[in-house]
Design an enzyme around this catalytic site. Structure first.
Site, PDB file in Angstrom:
ATOM      1  N   LYS A  19       0.767  -1.230  -0.092  1.00 14.68           N
ATOM      2  CA  LYS A  19      -0.084   0.004   0.095  1.00 14.68           C
ATOM      3  C   LYS A  19       0.777   1.026   0.046  1.00 14.68           C
ATOM      4  CE  LYS A  19      -4.071  -2.088   2.013  1.00 14.68           C
ATOM      5  NZ  LYS A  19      -3.683  -3.510   2.514  1.00 14.68           N
TER       6      LYS A  19
HETATM    7  C1  LIG Z   1      -4.290  -4.479   1.926  1.00 17.23           C
HETATM    8  C2  LIG Z   1      -3.538  -5.805   1.847  1.00 17.23           C
HETATM    9  C3  LIG Z   1      -3.735  -6.729   0.989  1.00 17.23           C
HETATM   10  C4  LIG Z   1      -5.308  -6.826   0.200  1.00 17.23           C
HETATM   11  O1  LIG Z   1      -5.230  -5.555  -0.691  1.00 17.23           O
HETATM   12  P1  LIG Z   1      -6.529  -5.413  -1.708  1.00 17.23           P
HETATM   13  O2  LIG Z   1      -6.482  -3.904  -2.205  1.00 17.23           O
HETATM   14  O3  LIG Z   1      -7.686  -5.702  -0.816  1.00 17.23           O
HETATM   15  O4  LIG Z   1      -6.590  -6.528  -2.604  1.00 17.23           O
HETATM   16  C5  LIG Z   1      -3.196  -8.067   0.830  1.00 17.23           C
HETATM   17  N1  LIG Z   1      -2.139  -8.186   1.298  1.00 17.23           N
HETATM   18  C6  LIG Z   1      -1.425  -7.042   2.304  1.00 17.23           C
HETATM   19  C7  LIG Z   1      -0.064  -7.493   2.862  1.00 17.23           C
HETATM   20  C8  LIG Z   1      -2.099  -6.079   2.507  1.00 17.23           C
HETATM   21  O5  LIG Z   1      -1.798  -5.106   3.378  1.00 17.23           O
END
Ligand SMILES: *Cc1c(COP(=O)(O)O)cnc(C)c1O
Length: 484
Positions: free
Chosen positions: A113
């Site tokens: 993210k």
């Molecule tokens: C947020 C997150 C996800 C899921 O992301 P999406 O946008 O819901 O596909 C998967 N793995 C990690 C480590 C995350 O922080």
């Protein structure tokens, strides 16, 4: 470039409009009105670009230089990635048995993210400074979103961020990543409740439309178009790193395995495919399997409850970004999409129309992976490579191992790795392995923390509103002082 709502009622907006919105006013999600088509020449040109170079090209394509001139856009993106630990920003590890792991976690909080949020925050700041405006970002989080949002917003001009975290329900590292950022524009609350309970005061505050408008409140969750846009670059980078050649006609296929919860990365991959990138998509989920059931049987229905799994950042019940996928599958038909989503909101259960379902199952393959398979995969990857996977990455890699064990003649494949194993020592231990903790994470334990408690019996909604009003007041007096 214009953006329209998937539900077809809200007026169209430009990139700036989409950036500052969560949902469109009609409840839909913003999507580009028309998708550009990349020809072979463009793909060949892009194939030598770095990851930041790809983000720059994709953003230029979808933002438009009349809104954000190219050289300023490039500066913003360079600034967004300036605190990443890896000089390539994103790195591909080539491991035994054809396993390619795309490490998307070299940002400050060790999860993917950081990539899209750091760019998104730079874009927000750019427009806020230009318009002399201020926003307050409000995020409820049970894990990675909060820390990545704080990291991207900390120290930003014209922005404050308020984060509500469920005290005791995040991992220790996640909590420390949020409470140890002591910048003036960061406001963290530890709520004595679980993540559903802390959503309540946030929902109530956002339901007050006049209040939201007055104080320029916004969220930064994965439905934001800008986050999806940046995530497209993962797929382009994966393709160019893993394709055996760019000389054949047609271009070779590469399979990209996408671990997901809210389908943000899936929507990004599907748009990348639509604009001409020759990828095949595999969506990999944990035991929260609504996306898997939808791909397999057209069964888009909510399960009874969220299941807690080792891949906790994917413990999500409603995959919001599937709405973007449905809209694209239906040929940008907003009536079909609206009917589908309104039925889902009413009954929490939809059977996809046959045609839509067959298009979906042509476009993507899916798997659902148990906790046991997650720990097995982590163990096998360690045995074969002395490489630690985080449990979310293991969800994707499990699909790869299933395929090679069946000895399917396979296209090259790239597994997206959304987080570092360093962030999930509990899962590493569950797999019978030894966690490796980087110095930055060890150091978190000795840092000063700041976090205001929201106790049971306190009025959480009022505390949130008061904080927001205070921040607006401070901004107004600050703006007044600087203009004098
Ligand atoms: C947020 C997150 C996800 C899921 O992301 P999406 O946008 O819901 O596909 C998967 N793995 C990690 C480590 C995350 O922080």
């Amino acid at each position: 470039m214009w953006y329209v709502s998937t539900r077809g009622v809200a007026p169209r907006v430009n990139f700036e409009g989409a950036l500052f919105s969560g949902y469109a006013p009609d409840g839909g999600l913003f999507m580009p009105e028309e998708l550009p088509q990349l020809d072979r020449g463009t793909l060949c040109q892009w194939s030598t670009l770095s990851y930041p170079g790809l983000v720059k090209e994709l953003c230029a394509l979808f933002i438009g230089s009349e809104l954000l001139p190219k050289d300023e856009l490039n500066d913003l993106i360079d600034r967004a990635f300036s605190r990443f630990r890896h000089r390539e920003v994103v790195h591909l590890s080539r491991l035994r048995n054809g396993l390619n792991v795309l490490e998307l976690w070299h940002g400050v909080t060790y999860a993917f993210k950081d990539l899209s949020l750091s760019c998104t925050t730079q874009f927000l700041q750019y427009f806020l400074e230009k318009r002399e405006k201020h926003v307050t970002v409000v995020v409820g989080t049970s894990g990675d979103t909060g820390s990545a949002a704080i990291e991207s917003v900390q120290g930003a001009k014209n922005m404050d961020i308020i984060v509500l975290l469920p005290k005791g329900h995040c991992t220790k590292i996640q909590e420390l990543q949020m409470t140890t950022v002591l910048k003036q524009n960061v406001h963290v609350f530890g709520v004595e409740g679980n993540s559903d309970e802390l959503d309540e005061p946030i929902k109530t505050v956002f339901a007050d439309v006049a209040f939201v408008k007055k104080h320029n409140l916004m969220s930064l969750n994965s439905i934001n178009w800008s986050r999806v846009l940046v995530q497209m670059a993962h797929h382009f980078f994966a393709y160019f790193q893993c394709t055996p050649s760019l000389d054949t006609h047609p271009l070779p296929l590469v399979e990209v395995v996408v671990p997901t919860g809210a389908a943000g990365n899936l929507a990004a991959g599907y748009i990348a495919q639509k604009i001409g990138l020759p990828i095949r998509l595999v969506v990999a989920v944990n035991r929260n399997d609504i996306i898997h059931r939808t791909v397999q049987q057209g069964d888009f229905s909510l399960s009874e409850a969220v299941k807690s799994t080792l891949a906790s950042a994917m413990d999500i019940q409603v995959p919001y970004n599937m709405e973007r996928v449905f809209w694209l599958l239906s040929g940008s038909d907003s009536q079909v999409t609206r009917a589908l989503m309104e039925q889902f909101e009413r009954t929490q259960s939809v059977n996809l129309p046959k045609e839509l379902h067959s298009k979906l199952s042509e476009a993507v393959t899916s798997v659902s992976v148990s906790d046991e398979a997650i720990t097995q995969t982590m163990g096998r990857c360690w045995d074969e490579n002395q490489y630690l996977l985080c449990p979310h990455s293991a969800v994707a890699v499990n699909y790869h191992y299933q395929q090679i064990d069946r000895q399917q003649p396979s296209t090259p494949r790239c597994c997206l790795a959304p987080a570092s194993a360093a962030k999930f020592p509990e899962a590493v231990l569950a797999a019978g392995l030894t966690p490796e903790t980087p110095a930055e994470i060890v150091a978190l334990e000795h840092k000063e923390t700041r976090c205001t408690l929201m106790r049971r019996g306190d009025n959480w909604m009022l505390m949130l509103r008061d904080t927001i009003e205070d921040l607006s007041r401070q901004w107004r007096s600050h703006a007044l002082n600087t203009s004098q």
